[in-house]
Design a protein around this motif. Structure first.
Motif, PDB file in Angstrom:
ATOM      1  N   ALA A 158       0.863  -1.180   0.000  1.00 13.12           N
ATOM      2  CA  ALA A 158       0.000   0.000   0.000  1.00 13.12           C
ATOM      3  C   ALA A 158       0.898   1.227   0.000  1.00 13.12           C
ATOM      4  O   ALA A 158       2.046   1.157   0.448  1.00 13.12           O
ATOM      5  CB  ALA A 158      -0.898   0.011   1.223  1.00 13.12           C
ATOM      6  N   PRO A 159       0.424   2.363  -0.494  1.00 15.65           N
ATOM      7  CA  PRO A 159       1.240   3.574  -0.453  1.00 15.65           C
ATOM      8  C   PRO A 159       1.712   3.881   0.968  1.00 15.65           C
ATOM      9  O   PRO A 159       0.898   4.038   1.871  1.00 15.65           O
ATOM     10  CB  PRO A 159       0.284   4.659  -0.966  1.00 15.65           C
ATOM     11  CG  PRO A 159      -0.674   3.916  -1.842  1.00 15.65           C
ATOM     12  CD  PRO A 159      -0.875   2.591  -1.172  1.00 15.65           C
ATOM     13  N   GLY A 160       3.030   3.884   1.169  1.00 19.17           N
ATOM     14  CA  GLY A 160       3.584   4.224   2.465  1.00 19.17           C
ATOM     15  C   GLY A 160       3.600   3.114   3.491  1.00 19.17           C
ATOM     16  O   GLY A 160       4.016   3.343   4.628  1.00 19.17           O
ATOM     17  N   GLY A 161       3.157   1.901   3.132  1.00 19.75           N
ATOM     18  CA  GLY A 161       3.110   0.863   4.150  1.00 19.75           C
ATOM     19  C   GLY A 161       2.825  -0.519   3.594  1.00 19.75           C
ATOM     20  O   GLY A 161       2.891  -0.756   2.384  1.00 19.75           O
ATOM     21  N   CYS A 162       2.510  -1.440   4.509  1.00 22.37           N
ATOM     22  CA  CYS A 162       2.217  -2.828   4.175  1.00 22.37           C
ATOM     23  C   CYS A 162       0.960  -3.236   4.940  1.00 22.37           C
ATOM     24  O   CYS A 162       0.908  -3.102   6.168  1.00 22.37           O
ATOM     25  CB  CYS A 162       3.396  -3.720   4.578  1.00 22.37           C
ATOM     26  SG  CYS A 162       3.241  -5.446   4.089  1.00 22.37           S
ATOM     27  N   GLN A 163      -0.055  -3.708   4.229  1.00 23.95           N
ATOM     28  CA  GLN A 163      -1.327  -4.038   4.847  1.00 23.95           C
ATOM     29  C   GLN A 163      -1.294  -5.384   5.554  1.00 23.95           C
ATOM     30  O   GLN A 163      -0.572  -6.305   5.154  1.00 23.95           O
ATOM     31  CB  GLN A 163      -2.428  -4.089   3.778  1.00 23.95           C
ATOM     32  CG  GLN A 163      -2.722  -2.773   3.089  1.00 23.95           C
ATOM     33  CD  GLN A 163      -3.616  -1.865   3.924  1.00 23.95           C
ATOM     34  OE1 GLN A 163      -3.759  -2.040   5.132  1.00 23.95           O
ATOM     35  NE2 GLN A 163      -4.228  -0.891   3.266  1.00 23.95           N
ATOM     36  N   ASN A 164      -2.087  -5.525   6.607  1.00 20.14           N
ATOM     37  CA  ASN A 164      -2.355  -6.820   7.201  1.00 20.14           C
ATOM     38  C   ASN A 164      -3.340  -7.563   6.296  1.00 20.14           C
ATOM     39  O   ASN A 164      -4.230  -6.945   5.709  1.00 20.14           O
ATOM     40  CB  ASN A 164      -2.956  -6.644   8.596  1.00 20.14           C
ATOM     41  CG  ASN A 164      -3.125  -7.959   9.324  1.00 20.14           C
ATOM     42  OD1 ASN A 164      -4.091  -8.687   9.102  1.00 20.14           O
ATOM     43  ND2 ASN A 164      -2.190  -8.280  10.203  1.00 20.14           N
ATOM     44  N   PRO A 165      -3.206  -8.889   6.124  1.00 23.84           N
ATOM     45  CA  PRO A 165      -4.102  -9.605   5.207  1.00 23.84           C
ATOM     46  C   PRO A 165      -5.574  -9.491   5.571  1.00 23.84           C
ATOM     47  O   PRO A 165      -6.438  -9.541   4.682  1.00 23.84           O
ATOM     48  CB  PRO A 165      -3.618 -11.057   5.284  1.00 23.84           C
ATOM     49  CG  PRO A 165      -2.817 -11.142   6.537  1.00 23.84           C
ATOM     50  CD  PRO A 165      -2.198  -9.793   6.707  1.00 23.84           C
ATOM     51  N   CYS A 166      -5.902  -9.340   6.853  1.00 16.20           N
ATOM     52  CA  CYS A 166      -7.312  -9.172   7.226  1.00 16.20           C
ATOM     53  C   CYS A 166      -7.900  -7.918   6.604  1.00 16.20           C
ATOM     54  O   CYS A 166      -9.034  -7.920   6.126  1.00 16.20           O
ATOM     55  CB  CYS A 166      -7.455  -9.141   8.747  1.00 16.20           C
ATOM     56  SG  CYS A 166      -9.149  -8.878   9.316  1.00 16.20           S
ATOM     57  N   SER A 167      -7.124  -6.822   6.582  1.00 18.93           N
ATOM     58  CA  SER A 167      -7.604  -5.562   6.002  1.00 18.93           C
ATOM     59  C   SER A 167      -7.847  -5.693   4.501  1.00 18.93           C
ATOM     60  O   SER A 167      -8.727  -5.035   3.944  1.00 18.93           O
ATOM     61  CB  SER A 167      -6.599  -4.435   6.257  1.00 18.93           C
ATOM     62  OG  SER A 167      -6.395  -4.225   7.630  1.00 18.93           O
ATOM     63  N   VAL A 168      -7.054  -6.555   3.840  1.00 15.35           N
ATOM     64  CA  VAL A 168      -7.155  -6.710   2.389  1.00 15.35           C
ATOM     65  C   VAL A 168      -8.248  -7.699   2.009  1.00 15.35           C
ATOM     66  O   VAL A 168      -9.111  -7.405   1.179  1.00 15.35           O
ATOM     67  CB  VAL A 168      -5.807  -7.169   1.804  1.00 15.35           C
ATOM     68  CG1 VAL A 168      -5.930  -7.478   0.312  1.00 15.35           C
ATOM     69  CG2 VAL A 168      -4.739  -6.098   2.033  1.00 15.35           C
ATOM     70  N   TYR A 169      -8.232  -8.869   2.638  1.00 11.95           N
ATOM     71  CA  TYR A 169      -9.127  -9.948   2.202  1.00 11.95           C
ATOM     72  C   TYR A 169     -10.409 -10.052   3.015  1.00 11.95           C
ATOM     73  O   TYR A 169     -11.427 -10.544   2.510  1.00 11.95           O
ATOM     74  CB  TYR A 169      -8.370 -11.280   2.250  1.00 11.95           C
ATOM     75  CG  TYR A 169      -7.260 -11.346   1.230  1.00 11.95           C
ATOM     76  CD1 TYR A 169      -7.544 -11.500  -0.124  1.00 11.95           C
ATOM     77  CD2 TYR A 169      -5.926 -11.226   1.609  1.00 11.95           C
ATOM     78  CE1 TYR A 169      -6.525 -11.542  -1.068  1.00 11.95           C
ATOM     79  CE2 TYR A 169      -4.895 -11.272   0.677  1.00 11.95           C
ATOM     80  CZ  TYR A 169      -5.210 -11.437  -0.668  1.00 11.95           C
ATOM     81  OH  TYR A 169      -4.199 -11.473  -1.605  1.00 11.95           O
ATOM     82  N   LYS A 170     -10.375  -9.641   4.295  1.00 13.38           N
ATOM     83  CA  LYS A 170     -11.565  -9.627   5.156  1.00 13.38           C
ATOM     84  C   LYS A 170     -12.235 -10.999   5.261  1.00 13.38           C
ATOM     85  O   LYS A 170     -13.452 -11.099   5.410  1.00 13.38           O
ATOM     86  CB  LYS A 170     -12.573  -8.584   4.666  1.00 13.38           C
ATOM     87  CG  LYS A 170     -12.024  -7.166   4.659  1.00 13.38           C
ATOM     88  CD  LYS A 170     -13.034  -6.171   4.141  1.00 13.38           C
ATOM     89  CE  LYS A 170     -12.551  -4.746   4.288  1.00 13.38           C
ATOM     90  NZ  LYS A 170     -11.301  -4.475   3.580  1.00 13.38           N
ATOM     91  N   THR A 171     -11.463 -12.056   5.189  1.00 13.93           N
ATOM     92  CA  THR A 171     -12.011 -13.402   5.246  1.00 13.93           C
ATOM     93  C   THR A 171     -11.810 -14.001   6.639  1.00 13.93           C
ATOM     94  O   THR A 171     -10.971 -13.539   7.431  1.00 13.93           O
ATOM     95  CB  THR A 171     -11.325 -14.319   4.222  1.00 13.93           C
ATOM     96  OG1 THR A 171      -9.917 -14.384   4.547  1.00 13.93           O
ATOM     97  CG2 THR A 171     -11.495 -13.779   2.810  1.00 13.93           C
ATOM     98  N   THR A 172     -12.550 -15.063   6.929  1.00 13.21           N
ATOM     99  CA  THR A 172     -12.409 -15.748   8.212  1.00 13.21           C
ATOM    100  C   THR A 172     -11.014 -16.306   8.390  1.00 13.21           C
ATOM    101  O   THR A 172     -10.458 -16.301   9.491  1.00 13.21           O
ATOM    102  CB  THR A 172     -13.455 -16.873   8.322  1.00 13.21           C
ATOM    103  OG1 THR A 172     -14.765 -16.286   8.340  1.00 13.21           O
ATOM    104  CG2 THR A 172     -13.259 -17.681   9.593  1.00 13.21           C
ATOM    105  N   GLU A 173     -10.401 -16.769   7.314  1.00 11.33           N
ATOM    106  CA  GLU A 173      -9.048 -17.320   7.405  1.00 11.33           C
ATOM    107  C   GLU A 173      -8.083 -16.310   7.996  1.00 11.33           C
ATOM    108  O   GLU A 173      -7.259 -16.656   8.859  1.00 11.33           O
ATOM    109  CB  GLU A 173      -8.565 -17.739   6.015  1.00 11.33           C
ATOM    110  CG  GLU A 173      -7.122 -18.237   6.018  1.00 11.33           C
ATOM    111  CD  GLU A 173      -6.575 -18.487   4.622  1.00 11.33           C
ATOM    112  OE1 GLU A 173      -5.465 -19.040   4.526  1.00 11.33           O
ATOM    113  OE2 GLU A 173      -7.239 -18.117   3.628  1.00 11.33           O
TER     114      GLU A 173
END
Length: 223
Positions: A158-173
């Protein structure tokens, strides 16, 4: 004479009250300006390189968060935007920041007369950070200071950073909405670089630390 005694008593009461304050020193050790935020009880401000923001709380806040915003622009009314950690376009935050941003989290005197604190990448990563107790013979610092952005997987960039996968995919996994909650390939990326950080929702055993109630703390960006 009575007026003098009353003034002395008031001063003593004030000093006793002040002695119970919990102190946080928030330092910007980065080579660039940051706009730290502290919620839910303070807000936010500008902090240039080398500056320290000292906060004294008369009673311990519960479950609060400290994070840094980057590349911000605000007008004279305190309205604007930030590249990372933005809180609704306000200098003085009244809402939590948008991901990605690295967080220092704490619950002071929240259970069994203990403070609980951690560094979290559950909202991603933008600025290296360290949180350390400074009193009560409590010395366990915790940090996430690796080059997470440089090694960030393509799908989490992401611009200026690195996202957590929950923020990107929003899945139960990745978000552990239900059922068993386990580390994933994405959370292991963060854990490999920041072994002390909170990387997925049930990462408590390796990522939550305690001190006696009433401990003071220091949060350093770019330690």
């Amino acid at each position: 004479m009575m007026k003098h005694l009353s003034a002395v008593l008031l001063l003593l009461l004030f000093l006793l009250h002040r002695s119970d304050a919990i102190r946080f020193d928030i330092q910007n050790n980065c080579s660039y300006t940051l706009w730290p935020a502290v919620l839910p009880h303070v807000g936010g401000r500008r902090l240039d390189s080398g500056q320290t923001w000292t906060l004294d709380f008369q009673t311990g806040p519960n479950l609060a968060k400290i994070w840094a915003r980057t590349n911000c622009t605000f007008d004279s009314a305190g309205q604007g935007s930030c590249l990372t950690g933005d809180c609704g376009g306000r200098l003085n935050c009244t809402a939590y920041g948008a991901p990605p941003h690295t967080k220092a989290e704490y619950g002071l005197n929240s259970f069994a007369r203990k403070d609980y604190y951690d560094i979290s990448v559950m909202d991603g990563f933008n600025v290296p950070v360290e949180m350390a107790p400074t009193t009560n013979n409590c010395t366990r610092s915790v940090r996430c200071a690796a080059d997470v952005v440089g090694g960030c997987p393509d799908d989490l960039k992401a611009p200026g950073g690195c996202q957590n996968p929950c923020s990107v995919y929003k899945t139960t996994e990745y978000c552990c909405h239900a059922g068993a909650c386990r580390p994933t390939d994405k959370s292991r990326f963060f854990k490999a670089l920041c072994r002390e950080a909170f990387t997925y929702p049930e990462d408590d055993p390796t990522s939550t630390f305690t001190c006696p109630a009433g401990t003071n703390y220091r949060v350093v960006f770019c330690p």
